[in-house]
Design a protein around this motif. Structure first.
Motif, PDB file in Angstrom:
ATOM      1  N   ALA A  26       0.474  -1.091  -0.158  1.00  0.00           N
ATOM      2  CA  ALA A  26       0.009   0.273  -0.044  1.00  0.00           C
ATOM      3  C   ALA A  26       0.947   1.570  -0.294  1.00  0.00           C
ATOM      4  N   ALA A  27       1.270   1.122   1.333  1.00  0.00           N
ATOM      5  CA  ALA A  27       2.567   2.630   1.181  1.00  0.00           C
ATOM      6  C   ALA A  27       3.384   2.837  -0.064  1.00  0.00           C
ATOM      7  N   LYS A  28       4.049   1.535  -1.015  1.00  0.00           N
ATOM      8  CA  LYS A  28       4.643   1.618  -1.995  1.00  0.00           C
ATOM      9  C   LYS A  28       3.816   2.757  -3.660  1.00  0.00           C
ATOM     10  N   LYS A  29       2.412   2.877  -3.177  1.00  0.00           N
ATOM     11  CA  LYS A  29       1.565   3.208  -3.760  1.00  0.00           C
ATOM     12  C   LYS A  29       1.269   4.913  -3.879  1.00  0.00           C
ATOM     13  N   THR A  30       1.881   5.312  -2.788  1.00  0.00           N
ATOM     14  CA  THR A  30       1.981   6.675  -2.383  1.00  0.00           C
ATOM     15  C   THR A  30       2.953   7.212  -2.297  1.00  0.00           C
ATOM     16  N   PRO A  31       3.254   8.417  -1.775  1.00  0.00           N
ATOM     17  CA  PRO A  31       4.775   9.214  -1.269  1.00  0.00           C
ATOM     18  C   PRO A  31       5.738   9.394   0.062  1.00  0.00           C
ATOM     19  N   TYR A  32       4.872   8.223   0.747  1.00  0.00           N
ATOM     20  CA  TYR A  32       4.763   7.842   2.165  1.00  0.00           C
ATOM     21  C   TYR A  32       5.721   6.286   2.115  1.00  0.00           C
ATOM     22  N   LYS A  34       6.813   3.054   3.938  1.00  0.00           N
ATOM     23  CA  LYS A  34       5.683   2.388   5.603  1.00  0.00           C
ATOM     24  C   LYS A  34       5.941   2.781   6.380  1.00  0.00           C
ATOM     25  N   HIS A  35       6.490   3.205   7.505  1.00  0.00           N
ATOM     26  CA  HIS A  35       6.236   4.046   8.676  1.00  0.00           C
ATOM     27  C   HIS A  35       5.466   5.223   8.490  1.00  0.00           C
ATOM     28  N   ASP A  36       5.157   5.998   7.755  1.00  0.00           N
ATOM     29  CA  ASP A  36       4.894   6.999   7.709  1.00  0.00           C
ATOM     30  C   ASP A  36       3.515   6.756   6.975  1.00  0.00           C
ATOM     31  N   TRP A  37       3.083   5.784   6.626  1.00  0.00           N
ATOM     32  CA  TRP A  37       1.872   5.494   6.398  1.00  0.00           C
ATOM     33  C   TRP A  37       1.231   4.566   7.116  1.00  0.00           C
ATOM     34  N   VAL A  38       1.602   4.340   7.704  1.00  0.00           N
ATOM     35  CA  VAL A  38       1.053   3.856   9.045  1.00  0.00           C
ATOM     36  C   VAL A  38       0.607   4.636  10.103  1.00  0.00           C
ATOM     37  N   VAL A  39       1.228   5.659  10.453  1.00  0.00           N
ATOM     38  CA  VAL A  39       0.917   6.849  11.274  1.00  0.00           C
ATOM     39  C   VAL A  39       0.686   7.850  10.536  1.00  0.00           C
ATOM     40  N   GLN A  40       0.182   8.199   8.841  1.00  0.00           N
ATOM     41  CA  GLN A  40      -0.754   9.314   8.695  1.00  0.00           C
ATOM     42  C   GLN A  40      -2.240   7.939   9.559  1.00  0.00           C
ATOM     43  N   ALA A  41      -2.241   6.627   8.733  1.00  0.00           N
ATOM     44  CA  ALA A  41      -3.566   5.955   8.173  1.00  0.00           C
ATOM     45  C   ALA A  41      -4.402   6.387  10.201  1.00  0.00           C
ATOM     46  N   ILE A  42      -3.263   5.911  11.155  1.00  0.00           N
ATOM     47  CA  ILE A  42      -3.985   6.597  12.502  1.00  0.00           C
ATOM     48  C   ILE A  42      -3.600   7.532  12.669  1.00  0.00           C
ATOM     49  N   LYS A  43      -3.402   9.266  11.816  1.00  0.00           N
ATOM     50  CA  LYS A  43      -3.422  10.105  12.308  1.00  0.00           C
ATOM     51  C   LYS A  43      -5.012  10.414  11.320  1.00  0.00           C
ATOM     52  N   GLU A  44      -5.343  10.398  10.477  1.00  0.00           N
ATOM     53  CA  GLU A  44      -6.504  10.032   9.913  1.00  0.00           C
ATOM     54  C   GLU A  44      -7.520   9.190  10.661  1.00  0.00           C
ATOM     55  N   LYS A  45      -7.550   8.323  11.443  1.00  0.00           N
ATOM     56  CA  LYS A  45      -8.169   7.953  11.660  1.00  0.00           C
ATOM     57  C   LYS A  45      -8.772   8.189  13.138  1.00  0.00           C
ATOM     58  N   LEU A  46      -7.982   8.984  13.907  1.00  0.00           N
ATOM     59  CA  LEU A  46      -8.146   9.845  14.907  1.00  0.00           C
ATOM     60  C   LEU A  46      -8.821  11.194  14.894  1.00  0.00           C
TER      61      LEU A  46
END
Length: 52
Positions: A26-32, A34-46
Motif C-alpha cells: 500500500a505504501a509503495k502506491k503513495t509518497p509515504y 511504510k512507517h509514515d503510511w501507518v502513522v498517516q493512517a492512524i492520524k486520519e483515524k483519530l
C-alpha cells in the motif's frame, strides 16, 4: 524524508509479517514510507473519531 511525508521523530514500529507485507504494498502506491503510511493512517483515524 520527502516534503510529502509526515515528520516523525522516532519510535519502534513492528508489524506482523503478513500485515507488514500488505502495508509495504500500500505504501509503495503513495509518497509515504511504510512507517509514515501507518502513522498517516492512524492520524486520519483519530481525526475521524474526534469529528464524531
Amino acid at each position: 524524508m520527502n516534503d510529502n511525508t509526515l515528520e516523525v521523530k522516532t519510535f519502534p514500529l513492528k508489524l506482523q509479517t503478513g500485515f507488514s507485507d500488505t502495508v509495504s504494498k500500500a505504501a509503495k502506491k503513495t509518497p509515504y514510507s511504510k512507517h509514515d503510511w501507518v502513522v498517516q493512517a492512524i492520524k486520519e483515524k483519530l481525526e475521524r473519531d474526534q469529528a464524531v
